[in-house]
Design a protein around this motif. Structure first.
Motif, PDB file in Angstrom:
ATOM      1  N   MET A   1       0.814  -1.214   0.000  1.00  0.00           N
ATOM      2  CA  MET A   1       0.000   0.000   0.000  1.00  0.00           C
ATOM      3  C   MET A   1       0.850   1.269   0.000  1.00  0.00           C
ATOM      4  N   ALA A   2       2.070   1.194   0.522  1.00  0.00           N
ATOM      5  CA  ALA A   2       2.884   2.392   0.637  1.00  0.00           C
ATOM      6  C   ALA A   2       3.289   2.897  -0.741  1.00  0.00           C
ATOM      7  N   ILE A   3       3.245   4.206  -0.907  1.00  0.00           N
ATOM      8  CA  ILE A   3       3.651   4.822  -2.168  1.00  0.00           C
ATOM      9  C   ILE A   3       5.136   5.152  -2.062  1.00  0.00           C
ATOM     10  N   THR A   4       5.949   4.601  -2.944  1.00  0.00           N
ATOM     11  CA  THR A   4       7.391   4.799  -2.884  1.00  0.00           C
ATOM     12  C   THR A   4       7.898   5.203  -4.248  1.00  0.00           C
ATOM     13  N   ASP A   5       9.203   5.471  -4.305  1.00  0.00           N
ATOM     14  CA  ASP A   5       9.856   5.767  -5.577  1.00  0.00           C
ATOM     15  C   ASP A   5      10.511   4.527  -6.152  1.00  0.00           C
ATOM     16  N   PHE A   6      10.143   3.367  -5.629  1.00  0.00           N
ATOM     17  CA  PHE A   6      10.714   2.130  -6.133  1.00  0.00           C
ATOM     18  C   PHE A   6       9.827   1.531  -7.220  1.00  0.00           C
ATOM     19  N   CYS A   7      10.443   0.751  -8.056  1.00  0.00           N
ATOM     20  CA  CYS A   7       9.753   0.037  -9.131  1.00  0.00           C
ATOM     21  C   CYS A   7       8.543  -0.708  -8.574  1.00  0.00           C
ATOM     22  N   GLU A   8       7.396  -0.567  -9.248  1.00  0.00           N
ATOM     23  CA  GLU A   8       6.171  -1.219  -8.782  1.00  0.00           C
ATOM     24  C   GLU A   8       6.246  -2.736  -8.900  1.00  0.00           C
ATOM     25  N   ALA A   9       7.119  -3.241  -9.749  1.00  0.00           N
ATOM     26  CA  ALA A   9       7.182  -4.687  -9.984  1.00  0.00           C
ATOM     27  C   ALA A   9       8.141  -5.390  -9.030  1.00  0.00           C
ATOM     28  N   CYS A  10       9.393  -4.968  -9.011  1.00  0.00           N
ATOM     29  CA  CYS A  10      10.365  -5.660  -8.152  1.00  0.00           C
ATOM     30  C   CYS A  10      10.440  -5.062  -6.756  1.00  0.00           C
ATOM     31  N   LYS A  11      10.033  -3.801  -6.608  1.00  0.00           N
ATOM     32  CA  LYS A  11      10.046  -3.092  -5.324  1.00  0.00           C
ATOM     33  C   LYS A  11      11.450  -2.968  -4.728  1.00  0.00           C
ATOM     34  N   ILE A  15      12.756   3.786  -9.918  1.00  0.00           N
ATOM     35  CA  ILE A  15      11.955   3.914 -11.135  1.00  0.00           C
ATOM     36  C   ILE A  15      12.779   4.597 -12.224  1.00  0.00           C
ATOM     37  N   ASN A  16      12.843   3.955 -13.393  1.00  0.00           N
ATOM     38  CA  ASN A  16      13.526   4.532 -14.555  1.00  0.00           C
ATOM     39  C   ASN A  16      12.576   4.843 -15.699  1.00  0.00           C
ATOM     40  N   VAL A  17      11.449   4.112 -15.752  1.00  0.00           N
ATOM     41  CA  VAL A  17      10.547   4.207 -16.897  1.00  0.00           C
ATOM     42  C   VAL A  17       9.111   4.359 -16.400  1.00  0.00           C
ATOM     43  N   VAL A  18       8.383   5.269 -17.030  1.00  0.00           N
ATOM     44  CA  VAL A  18       6.941   5.378 -16.805  1.00  0.00           C
ATOM     45  C   VAL A  18       6.266   4.938 -18.095  1.00  0.00           C
ATOM     46  N   GLU A  19       5.658   3.755 -18.048  1.00  0.00           N
ATOM     47  CA  GLU A  19       5.081   3.115 -19.237  1.00  0.00           C
ATOM     48  C   GLU A  19       3.563   3.253 -19.216  1.00  0.00           C
ATOM     49  N   ALA A  20       3.006   3.730 -20.321  1.00  0.00           N
ATOM     50  CA  ALA A  20       1.552   3.891 -20.399  1.00  0.00           C
ATOM     51  C   ALA A  20       0.854   2.544 -20.223  1.00  0.00           C
ATOM     52  N   SER A  21      -0.285   2.573 -19.554  1.00  0.00           N
ATOM     53  CA  SER A  21      -1.108   1.374 -19.397  1.00  0.00           C
ATOM     54  C   SER A  21      -2.457   1.617 -20.053  1.00  0.00           C
ATOM     55  N   ASP A  22      -3.384   0.673 -19.887  1.00  0.00           N
ATOM     56  CA  ASP A  22      -4.733   0.854 -20.434  1.00  0.00           C
ATOM     57  C   ASP A  22      -5.379   2.117 -19.878  1.00  0.00           C
ATOM     58  N   ASP A  23      -5.029   2.465 -18.653  1.00  0.00           N
ATOM     59  CA  ASP A  23      -5.577   3.641 -17.984  1.00  0.00           C
ATOM     60  C   ASP A  23      -4.537   4.760 -18.031  1.00  0.00           C
ATOM     61  N   SER A  25      -4.319   7.474 -16.667  1.00  0.00           N
ATOM     62  CA  SER A  25      -4.054   8.125 -15.384  1.00  0.00           C
ATOM     63  C   SER A  25      -3.241   7.244 -14.440  1.00  0.00           C
ATOM     64  N   GLN A  26      -2.982   5.993 -14.841  1.00  0.00           N
ATOM     65  CA  GLN A  26      -2.251   5.088 -13.957  1.00  0.00           C
ATOM     66  C   GLN A  26      -1.210   4.305 -14.760  1.00  0.00           C
ATOM     67  N   PRO A  27      -0.115   4.952 -15.140  1.00  0.00           N
ATOM     68  CA  PRO A  27       0.936   4.247 -15.881  1.00  0.00           C
ATOM     69  C   PRO A  27       1.718   3.304 -14.971  1.00  0.00           C
ATOM     70  N   TYR A  28       2.425   2.379 -15.598  1.00  0.00           N
ATOM     71  CA  TYR A  28       3.344   1.526 -14.852  1.00  0.00           C
ATOM     72  C   TYR A  28       4.597   2.331 -14.527  1.00  0.00           C
ATOM     73  N   LYS A  29       5.102   2.182 -13.311  1.00  0.00           N
ATOM     74  CA  LYS A  29       6.325   2.866 -12.886  1.00  0.00           C
ATOM     75  C   LYS A  29       7.359   1.796 -12.570  1.00  0.00           C
ATOM     76  N   LEU A  30       8.367   1.695 -13.436  1.00  0.00           N
ATOM     77  CA  LEU A  30       9.224   0.516 -13.428  1.00  0.00           C
ATOM     78  C   LEU A  30      10.702   0.863 -13.534  1.00  0.00           C
ATOM     79  N   CYS A  31      11.520  -0.070 -13.083  1.00  0.00           N
ATOM     80  CA  CYS A  31      12.949   0.009 -13.377  1.00  0.00           C
ATOM     81  C   CYS A  31      13.171  -0.499 -14.805  1.00  0.00           C
ATOM     82  N   ASN A  32      14.354  -0.292 -15.325  1.00  0.00           N
ATOM     83  CA  ASN A  32      14.619  -0.688 -16.718  1.00  0.00           C
ATOM     84  C   ASN A  32      14.428  -2.186 -16.937  1.00  0.00           C
TER      85      ASN A  32
END
Length: 331
Positions: A1-11, A15-23, A25-32
């Motif tokens: 639940m915590a909002i961090t600056d870490f990759c949403e996938a590996c945690k 974060i290096n990349v903000v990738e568009a998603s279906d929504d 307003s809610q892109p994926y925030k990921l490391c490379n």
């Protein structure tokens, strides 16, 4: 639940990349590295799981064309090495921790009995508090919807105050899940009044499926009254809905006498009481036509067939006559 600056996938990584998603307003925030695995449908199970908690598994890049419910990739475009720490949590591992269990519930394609039963073992007020927090912190429709499903299937009347607040601040995008929560948490008449009012805004073509989706959990004769006053054309969903709302033989006779569309809806309602008719959802309720005078059934239905002998009616009448014992109940 915590909002961090870490990759949403590996945690772990930044974060290096903000990738568009279906929504948008809610892109994926990921490391490379995780970004590359996402676009190649090659996420490790725990990476898929962590993304599904935030975005739901219904997003295109996460859905079941590419991943199983345990996060294993179906058709990865690169080799995946999965160690023990890369596996997604199981229900057994998370069921005793409420927050972890709620995370797990979001990653399921459907909210099934095993998760519902696990949630019911937790304190209702703590669950409600966490469900509300998650509902308001996310803009994701699927996650909001899952929180309302938990109200419907787990919390029931203990969430009545919050459900009333949701109606006071109504969001039309959430009509379906709010309706499910309403059926479990509010008195039937109060809940139906709210939903009937919103269904007035639904177009004629979309109304039958919207009505079924919103009202099927109520299983109320008030729904039958509403169908009678509202339906203006035939649609399969009217009969589906009517069949699980405890229809009586007296009402079926009335609808047959009124002619189309109610007469066709009556035939569909009766036919929907036959196992194997083709509707697995309706079948689980074992619907019946109640308070039946069995001596009336055949002559009245055959009399209707003489007036309206189109192929559809012929097929439905035959099905009803062949399955009278299953369809009609004296009780």
């Amino acid at each position: 639940m915590a909002i961090t600056d870490f990759c949403e996938a590996c945690k772990r990584n930044e974060i290096n990349v903000v990738e568009a998603s279906d929504d948008p307003s809610q892109p994926y925030k990921l490391c490379n590295q995780c970004h590359e695995r996402l676009v190649k449908y090659s996420l490790r199970p725990i990476e898929w799981y962590n993304l599904a908690v935030v975005h739901s598994p219904n997003k295109f890049s996460l859905h079941d064309d590419f991943y199983e419910e345990n996060g294993e990739a179906f058709q990865p475009e690169e080799d995946i090495v999965v160690t023990k720490k890369d596996k997604a949590p199981t229900l057994r591992e998370v069921r005793d921790n409420l927050e972890s269990l709620l995370d797990f519930s979001i990653t399921r394609w459907f909210l099934e009995d095993d998760v519902i039963n696990a949630l019911k073992k937790h304190n209702n007020q703590k669950t409600l508090s966490s469900v509300k927090s998650r509902f308001y912190v996310t803009g994701n429709y699927e996650v909001k919807s899952r929180m309302l499903e938990i109200v419907a299937d787990v919390l029931g009347a203990s969430a009545s105050g919050w459900v009333r607040e949701l109606w006071e601040n109504y969001d039309e995008d959430l009509l379906y899940p709010i309706s499910w929560a309403t059926a479990s948490s509010l008195p039937s008449e109060e809940g139906l009044s709210n939903i009937f009012e919103q269904l007035k805004l639904v177009g004629e073509k979309e109304l039958p499926i919207a009505a079924f989706t919103c009202l099927h959990r109520f299983r109320s004769s008030n729904v039958l009254d509403w169908i009678e006053s509202t339906s203006t054309s035939f649609n399969d969903n009217w009969g589906r809905l009517a069949s699980i709302c405890f229809p009586t033989w007296e009402r079926m006779k009335t609808w047959l006498n009124k002619g189309r569309p109610l007469s066709l809806i009556a035939l569909d309602t009766m036919a929907n009481c036959v196992k194997g008719y083709g509707d697995m959802y309706v079948e689980q309720f074992s619907p019946k036509i109640l308070c039946t005078d069995n001596y009336e059934v055949e002559p009245i239905i055959n009399d209707y067939y003489q007036k309206d002998g189109v192929p559809r009616v012929k097929m439905k009448v035959a099905r009803i006559m062949e399955n009278k014992q299953e369809i009609f109940d004296k009780g």
